[in-house]
Motif scaffolding. Structure first.
Motif, PDB file in Angstrom:
ATOM      1  N   GLY A  68      41.008  39.142  29.523  1.00  0.00           N
ATOM      2  CA  GLY A  68      40.887  40.821  29.502  1.00  0.00           C
ATOM      3  C   GLY A  68      41.503  40.806  30.633  1.00  0.00           C
ATOM      4  N   GLU A  69      43.176  39.932  30.610  1.00  0.00           N
ATOM      5  CA  GLU A  69      44.094  40.816  32.096  1.00  0.00           C
ATOM      6  C   GLU A  69      43.400  40.253  33.244  1.00  0.00           C
ATOM      7  OE1 GLU A  69      47.097  41.891  30.606  1.00  0.00           O
ATOM      8  OE2 GLU A  69      46.623  42.509  29.051  1.00  0.00           O
ATOM      9  N   THR A  70      42.931  39.431  33.333  1.00  0.00           N
ATOM     10  CA  THR A  70      41.890  39.508  34.440  1.00  0.00           C
ATOM     11  C   THR A  70      42.364  37.776  34.855  1.00  0.00           C
ATOM     12  OG1 THR A  70      40.357  40.517  35.148  1.00  0.00           O
ATOM     13  CG2 THR A  70      40.512  38.203  36.484  1.00  0.00           C
ATOM     14  N   LEU A  71      43.082  36.687  35.602  1.00  0.00           N
ATOM     15  CA  LEU A  71      43.179  35.665  36.105  1.00  0.00           C
ATOM     16  C   LEU A  71      41.976  34.901  36.551  1.00  0.00           C
ATOM     17  CD1 LEU A  71      44.860  32.635  36.169  1.00  0.00           C
ATOM     18  CD2 LEU A  71      45.890  33.796  38.363  1.00  0.00           C
ATOM     19  N   TYR A  72      41.707  33.437  35.880  1.00  0.00           N
ATOM     20  CA  TYR A  72      40.043  32.890  36.545  1.00  0.00           C
ATOM     21  C   TYR A  72      41.037  31.772  37.153  1.00  0.00           C
ATOM     22  CZ  TYR A  72      37.614  37.109  34.849  1.00  0.00           C
ATOM     23  OH  TYR A  72      37.005  38.559  34.244  1.00  0.00           O
ATOM     24  N   ILE A  73      40.405  31.458  38.396  1.00  0.00           N
ATOM     25  CA  ILE A  73      40.637  29.915  39.053  1.00  0.00           C
ATOM     26  C   ILE A  73      39.341  29.409  38.901  1.00  0.00           C
ATOM     27  CG2 ILE A  73      41.657  28.741  40.148  1.00  0.00           C
ATOM     28  CD1 ILE A  73      43.912  30.072  38.503  1.00  0.00           C
ATOM     29  N   ASP A  74      38.736  28.054  38.711  1.00  0.00           N
ATOM     30  CA  ASP A  74      37.524  28.073  38.475  1.00  0.00           C
ATOM     31  C   ASP A  74      36.767  28.453  38.194  1.00  0.00           C
ATOM     32  OD1 ASP A  74      38.803  25.377  39.060  1.00  0.00           O
ATOM     33  OD2 ASP A  74      38.901  25.600  41.204  1.00  0.00           O
ATOM     34  N   GLY A  75      36.738  29.639  37.421  1.00  0.00           N
ATOM     35  CA  GLY A  75      35.398  30.885  36.953  1.00  0.00           C
ATOM     36  C   GLY A  75      35.568  31.988  38.601  1.00  0.00           C
ATOM     37  N   GLU A  76      36.588  31.991  39.169  1.00  0.00           N
ATOM     38  CA  GLU A  76      36.534  33.047  40.182  1.00  0.00           C
ATOM     39  C   GLU A  76      37.691  34.038  40.058  1.00  0.00           C
ATOM     40  OE1 GLU A  76      34.629  33.461  42.966  1.00  0.00           O
ATOM     41  OE2 GLU A  76      33.126  31.548  42.362  1.00  0.00           O
ATOM     42  N   ALA A  77      37.751  35.647  39.710  1.00  0.00           N
ATOM     43  CA  ALA A  77      38.639  36.117  39.318  1.00  0.00           C
ATOM     44  C   ALA A  77      39.559  36.126  40.654  1.00  0.00           C
ATOM     45  CB  ALA A  77      38.128  37.465  39.651  1.00  0.00           C
ATOM     46  N   VAL A  78      41.176  35.792  39.824  1.00  0.00           N
ATOM     47  CA  VAL A  78      42.544  36.359  41.130  1.00  0.00           C
ATOM     48  C   VAL A  78      43.324  37.333  40.867  1.00  0.00           C
ATOM     49  CG1 VAL A  78      44.134  34.471  42.223  1.00  0.00           C
ATOM     50  CG2 VAL A  78      42.102  33.435  41.671  1.00  0.00           C
ATOM     51  N   GLU A  79      43.635  37.774  42.153  1.00  0.00           N
ATOM     52  CA  GLU A  79      44.888  38.912  41.856  1.00  0.00           C
ATOM     53  C   GLU A  79      45.980  38.773  42.225  1.00  0.00           C
ATOM     54  OE1 GLU A  79      43.777  42.271  41.650  1.00  0.00           O
ATOM     55  OE2 GLU A  79      42.161  42.272  41.717  1.00  0.00           O
ATOM     56  N   GLU A  80      46.635  38.954  40.969  1.00  0.00           N
ATOM     57  CA  GLU A  80      47.490  38.642  40.570  1.00  0.00           C
ATOM     58  C   GLU A  80      49.190  40.236  41.001  1.00  0.00           C
ATOM     59  OE1 GLU A  80      48.714  36.228  37.540  1.00  0.00           O
ATOM     60  OE2 GLU A  80      47.247  37.256  36.682  1.00  0.00           O
ATOM     61  N   PRO A  81      49.264  40.180  42.014  1.00  0.00           N
ATOM     62  CA  PRO A  81      49.940  41.337  42.842  1.00  0.00           C
ATOM     63  C   PRO A  81      51.143  41.962  42.697  1.00  0.00           C
ATOM     64  CG  PRO A  81      49.830  39.798  44.879  1.00  0.00           C
ATOM     65  CD  PRO A  81      48.627  39.478  43.439  1.00  0.00           C
ATOM     66  N   PHE A  82      52.077  40.879  41.870  1.00  0.00           N
ATOM     67  CA  PHE A  82      53.450  41.047  41.686  1.00  0.00           C
ATOM     68  C   PHE A  82      52.725  41.643  40.193  1.00  0.00           C
ATOM     69  CE2 PHE A  82      51.704  36.855  40.861  1.00  0.00           C
ATOM     70  CZ  PHE A  82      51.422  36.087  39.708  1.00  0.00           C
ATOM     71  N   LEU A  83      51.897  41.176  39.048  1.00  0.00           N
ATOM     72  CA  LEU A  83      51.599  42.325  38.322  1.00  0.00           C
ATOM     73  C   LEU A  83      50.737  43.287  37.862  1.00  0.00           C
ATOM     74  CD1 LEU A  83      49.938  39.133  36.095  1.00  0.00           C
ATOM     75  CD2 LEU A  83      52.845  39.688  36.028  1.00  0.00           C
ATOM     76  N   GLU A  84      50.389  44.189  39.232  1.00  0.00           N
ATOM     77  CA  GLU A  84      50.155  44.983  39.102  1.00  0.00           C
ATOM     78  C   GLU A  84      51.013  46.474  38.014  1.00  0.00           C
ATOM     79  OE1 GLU A  84      47.236  45.651  40.282  1.00  0.00           O
ATOM     80  OE2 GLU A  84      47.217  43.519  40.267  1.00  0.00           O
ATOM     81  N   GLU A  85      51.867  46.358  38.507  1.00  0.00           N
ATOM     82  CA  GLU A  85      52.537  47.618  38.045  1.00  0.00           C
ATOM     83  C   GLU A  85      52.564  47.627  36.689  1.00  0.00           C
ATOM     84  OE1 GLU A  85      57.413  48.663  37.988  1.00  0.00           O
ATOM     85  OE2 GLU A  85      56.797  48.428  39.769  1.00  0.00           O
ATOM     86  N   GLN A  86      53.077  45.943  35.893  1.00  0.00           N
ATOM     87  CA  GLN A  86      53.075  45.858  34.839  1.00  0.00           C
ATOM     88  C   GLN A  86      51.645  45.956  34.122  1.00  0.00           C
ATOM     89  OE1 GLN A  86      55.740  43.018  33.052  1.00  0.00           O
ATOM     90  NE2 GLN A  86      55.164  42.124  35.632  1.00  0.00           N
TER      91      GLN A  86
END
Length: 187
Positions: free
Chosen positions: A95-113
């Motif tokens: 759902g457009e969210t990156l998960y590392i080891d089950g924890e959501a991680v923000e991807e600030p470089f994708l916010e505008e997109q």
């Protein structure tokens, strides 16, 4: 007089050879230029951006998440992508969210997109590390998972599998041409 002229020419030749030798060492072992080829890193990097690759960085430290790296995708082609997953981690996107080891991680470089996505359109199709080439449960030691910032138009770990640290040329962090785009890039 002839001997003095001969010594002067010899001094110039020595200086030129020394300069060429230093340039060779810098190019082979420390820094080299690369030209971005294609849209896979848009909007961070544009097609034809010229960058400097620091070849020394990963001899001194391991890559960090979100570093932009250049790696040998094949014997003839180098790719430039962003490090997303590190050794020992499980990576998935839901759902457009990156998960590392089950924890959501923000991807600030994708916010505008992400802000510009139309309804029923996706930036990053859902995937899990197990579904990528290699079928790993966690990223093996000595490997990283890389993705392009333009997720809909990027050949990256989703197709290539995890990337061996031995294939990484270096970190790309400076756009030097065109001049109006000169910048340090990264997180």
């Amino acid at each position: 007089m002839a001997k003095k002229e001969k010594n002067e020419w010899f001094d110039w030749i020595k200086a030129l050879l020394l300069a060429l030798g230093l340039a060779f060492i810098v190019r082979m072992f420390l820094f080299s230029p690369i030209v971005v080829d294609g849209p896979s890193m848009l909007p961070t990097l544009e097609d034809r951006d010229q960058m400097i690759v620091n070849k020394l960085t990963y001899h001194l430290k391991e890559p960090d998440r979100f570093d932009i790296v250049v790696f040998h995708a094949s014997a003839q082609k180098d790719f430039i992508k962003r490090v997303i997953g590190l050794p020992g981690e499980h990576v998935e996107v839901k759902g457009e969210t990156l998960y590392i080891d089950g924890e959501a991680v923000e991807e600030p470089f994708l916010e505008e997109q992400k802000d510009n996505i139309r309804p029923y359109q996706t930036l990053t199709n859902d995937f899990s590390l197990e579904n990528l080439p290699g079928g790993y449960e966690v990223i093996p030691d000595g490997h990283v998972l890389v993705l392009g910032d333009n997720r809909g138009n990027s050949t990256d770990s989703r197709m290539l599998g995890v990337i061996s640290m031995d294939e990484i040329v270096g970190e790309a962090s400076l756009v030097y041409w065109p001049l109006d785009r000169m910048q340090f890039v990264g997180e």
